[in-house]
Structure formats: C-alpha cells, structure tokens
Design an enzyme around this catalytic site. Structure first.
Site, short mmCIF file in Angstrom:
data_model
loop_
_atom_site.label_atom_id
_atom_site.label_comp_id
_atom_site.label_asym_id
_atom_site.label_seq_id
_atom_site.Cartn_x
_atom_site.Cartn_y
_atom_site.Cartn_z
N HIS A 28 41.82 35.14 39.40
CA HIS A 28 41.82 36.09 38.84
C HIS A 28 41.07 36.83 37.96
CE1 HIS A 28 44.79 39.50 36.21
NE2 HIS A 28 45.52 38.85 37.36
N GLU A 34 50.36 34.15 41.58
CA GLU A 34 51.37 33.80 42.99
C GLU A 34 51.18 32.45 43.30
OE1 GLU A 34 51.56 36.88 44.01
OE2 GLU A 34 49.99 37.98 44.60
#
Ligand code: ACO
Length: 377
Positions: free
Chosen positions: A263, A318
């Site tokens: 991320h 996700e």
C-alpha cells in the site's frame, strides 16, 4: 505575436531544484476532517471514529451520513433510488461485453446530464448520487444477462436494496450485513488517487457527477481498485497451500506483484483487511477458498518481507474484500464497481468539503525537455 521567431533564445533559466516527489508520495496536498489514515500504526478513523467500531456498530447509510454531515446517527437510513428513464435508455444500449466500471462511469455521467446540479454541491446531491449508483450497476448487471432491471424497494437500506435489485430477491440478513460491512470499510480513505481526482474536478467548480465519474475512471486502474478480482485469480493459480511458497516466489521472480499486498500509505497491517477478515470468517456462505487465502497470506507476508526488507509490504483491504464479495454472490468482474459504489460516500463528502473552502488545484511541474530553440529551417 509578442515573441520574435528570429530572436535569439534567452539565456538558459536557472535549474529548477524545487522539491519533487514522484507520485506525490508524502506530499500534503490538502486538509480534511473526513478521515485519517495512519499508515505507520495501521489505524483508520472516519471523523474520529475507529473503523473497527463503525463496522461493528454502524451501517453504511449511517457512515455515509457521518461523512456528509459530521453527525453520528446510527438509525440513519438511505434506500436505493429509481433510475431516470434517459439513463435506463443509455444502459440498455451498452453491449453486454461492457466492463461494469465503464457501465457505472457511463451511468453516472448520464445521470449528471439529466439532473440539474448547480454549484455549490449539496448534501442532497451527494445522497441522490450515492443512492442512484447501486440501482444503475444492478440494472446493468441484469441487462447484460438478458434480465429486466428490478425497481428499488424503498423499505430496504442501500446495500440490501442493491443486492435485491441485482438478484431479484431479498438477501438473507447475514449476506446483507457482510456486504454492508464491506461498504463501510470502502467508504473513505483520505487522499487516494480517485478521491484526489474528485477534488481536482470539484476545484474547477465542475459538478458532483463529473467529479464522481472522474473518480470511477481513476479507480478502474488495477493499482487502485482492481485488485480483489485478481486476488481470486492468483489464489486459483496457487491452488493449494503446499504450492503456495513455490508459486509466490516464482511470481516475485517474474517481477509480478502479489495482489492484495502493499500500500502507498500503510506500512502496518491494513485495519480494513483485519475488519473484513473477521467478516469473511463469520459468513455463512463463505467461499471454499477462504482457508487457502488465510494460509497463503502467511506465506506471502514472509516471502515479501524477504524480497523487500526495505519496505514493509502487508496485507491490504483488497485481500479480504475478495472472499466477502464472492461470499455475498458477486462475480469477480463486479468487484471494482462495487468498491466504487462503497466509495461514493467518501468521494461525495470530499466534493462537499472541497467546495466549502475551494481553491483551484493546480500544481506545478518541472520541465525536463529540450531548452528553448529555433524550429529547423
Ligand atoms: N507484490 C510484490 N512487490 C510489491 C508489491 C506487491 N503487492 N507492492 C509493492 N511491491 C514492491 C515494488 O515492486 C517495489 O519494488 P522495487 O522498488 O524493487 O521495484 C516496492 O515494493 C515499492 O513499491 P511501489 O510500487 O513503490 O509502491 P507503491 O506505493 O507505488 O504501490 C501499490 C502501492 C500500487 C498498492 C502496490 O503495493 C501494488 O501494486 N500492490 C498490488 C496491487 C494491490 O493490491 N492493489 C490494491 C491496493 S489497495 C487499494 O487501492 C484500495
């Protein structure tokens, strides 16, 4: 013409050594009171409230209302909205092969064309658009399957209503609750790429539909919103826990990215992934590969740490969005568009925040091309 084409070029300007951060990483490009993403400590709050508490005790309409107004009213309700006839006509003309993200972006754009959306944007506009889009995505999904769209049921809350319009039958409470939890964690996340897009568009005093259509276009990219369906693909390629290490190492050796990991902001475990893992594990209809995902996660974290000791690459939202979305009966090609539905609350709240204290967003760029010169004669 003010500059003579025959004049000698002026002396070269001084080198532009102003600071530049590729991808704007770490650059403060605005102020918000909507959410704080604490990447180092793996914390996320919406208007001060912890994401885990909001998932446990809130609903998506209550969270959306919190983002729009700053008020926490857990009984706040929001149903899906009817699709204007002109928008339905547009949806009917799309080929069945249209990607759901393209269909949703088109629907939002068409909705903007048939609604009067004066500046400045309002809470009512934010509510109207947020309650329209689930109906549009559900209608498109049915039309491409040769089925007729289902009218909204105003007695259902937004997420339950979306599933009802998608499937043609009311979901059971556990299924609706699981997708509602997903919508809460997907609702808002600071200055991510799509939200920034929405704010840039709003800063020109364009309308809320344009801002959200642009945001959907941004979220379409696999580095932003496309990962959960790729998580499912990767796990099916891994196949079994015994093959995980070999497969993951091979993928990294080929320079591939492990979907659902890493991320731009989080260096710690993404708190949204933690909340969704709990939801996934407690689901009645969980996909049979959830156990595989849990086992593969441990191996992936270990091999990523070995490969990138310099950068903490942890599980992102996700990864566990994939089993929740599949568990509630969505096909993987609907995952990114469903994420976009959830993010409507955040996008539109940012539109309101940007417009309330607007300044045109127009950064500068460092020129690295040839120095001023004459055209070849
Ligand atoms: N798998 C393998 N390597 C990775 C991964 C990953 N998932 N993520 C980052 N890296 C590596 C990069 O290859 C890079 O290594 P290098 O310097 O040797 O080339 C290093 O880690 C740093 O990566 P960056 O690309 O600089 O990190 P950035 O902040 O730009 O990327 C991103 C963040 C796009 C999410 C990235 O981690 C990624 O591609 N992850 C996989 C896709 C994914 O899960 N996307 C969903 C994100 S969550 C969301 O948007 C809601």
């Amino acid at each position: 013409m003010t500059e003579s084409s025959t004049a000698a070029p002026p002396a070269a300007p001084p080198a532009d050594d102003r600071p530049y951060s590729p991808g704007l990483e770490g650059v403060i490009a605005g102020e918000t009171s909507l959410s704080k993403v604490d990447g180092e400590r793996g914390r996320l709050i919406y208007r001060g409230y912890r994401i885990g508490d909001l998932v446990e005790r809130g609903t998506y309409p209550a969270v959306a209302n919190l983002l729009w107004t700053g008020e926490w009213d857990p009984s706040h309700r929001l149903a899906t909205a009817r699709i204007p006839d002109a928008v339905m006509t547009v949806l009917r003309t799309l080929p069945a092969s249209t990607k759901p993200m393209d269909a949703l972006r088109t629907a939002v754009s068409a909705w903007g064309a048939v609604n009067d959306l004066p500046w400045p944007p309002t809470d009512e506009q934010a509510r109207a658009l947020t309650s329209f889009s689930p109906s549009a995505l559900a209608a498109f999904a049915r039309l491409r399957a040769g089925l007729e769209p289902v009218e909204p049921d105003p007695s259902l809350d937004l997420v339950e209503g979306f599933l009802y319009q998608l499937k043609g039958e009311r979901p059971d409470a556990g299924t609706a609750r699981a997708l509602d939890a997903y919508f809460i964690v997907g609702a808002e996340h600071g200055f991510n790429a799509s939200t920034f897009t929405a704010r840039v568009i709003t800063s020109t005093r364009s309308d809320i539909a344009s801002a959200v259509a642009g945001a959907i276009g941004t979220m379409k990219g696999p580095l932003h919103g496309g990962a959960p369906s790729e998580v499912v693909d990767q796990l099916s390629q891994v196949g079994s826990p015994e093959h995980a290490e070999e497969w993951l190492r091979g993928a990294l050796a080929r320079g591939e990215r492990l979907m659902g990991f890493g991320h731009r902001v989080y260096r710690a475990y993404d708190p949204r992934a933690a909340a969704l893992r709990k939801v996934a594990e407690s689901m009645e209809h969980k996909p049979e590969w959830l156990e595989l995902a849990i086992q593969v996660e441990d191996v992936a974290l270990r091999v990523l740490a070995e490969k990138h000791p310099e950068r903490a690459l942890k599980t992102n939202v996700e990864y566990y969005a994939a089993p929740v979305l599949q568990g509630v009966g969505l096909t993987p090609d609907l995952f990114p568009a469903t994420f976009s539905l959830a993010r409507h609350a955040g996008w539109t709240a940012h539109v309101l925040e940007q417009s309330a204290d607007n300044r045109l967003i127009r950064p500068d760029v460092r020129y690295v091309g040839p120095a001023e010169r004459d055209l070849p004669s």
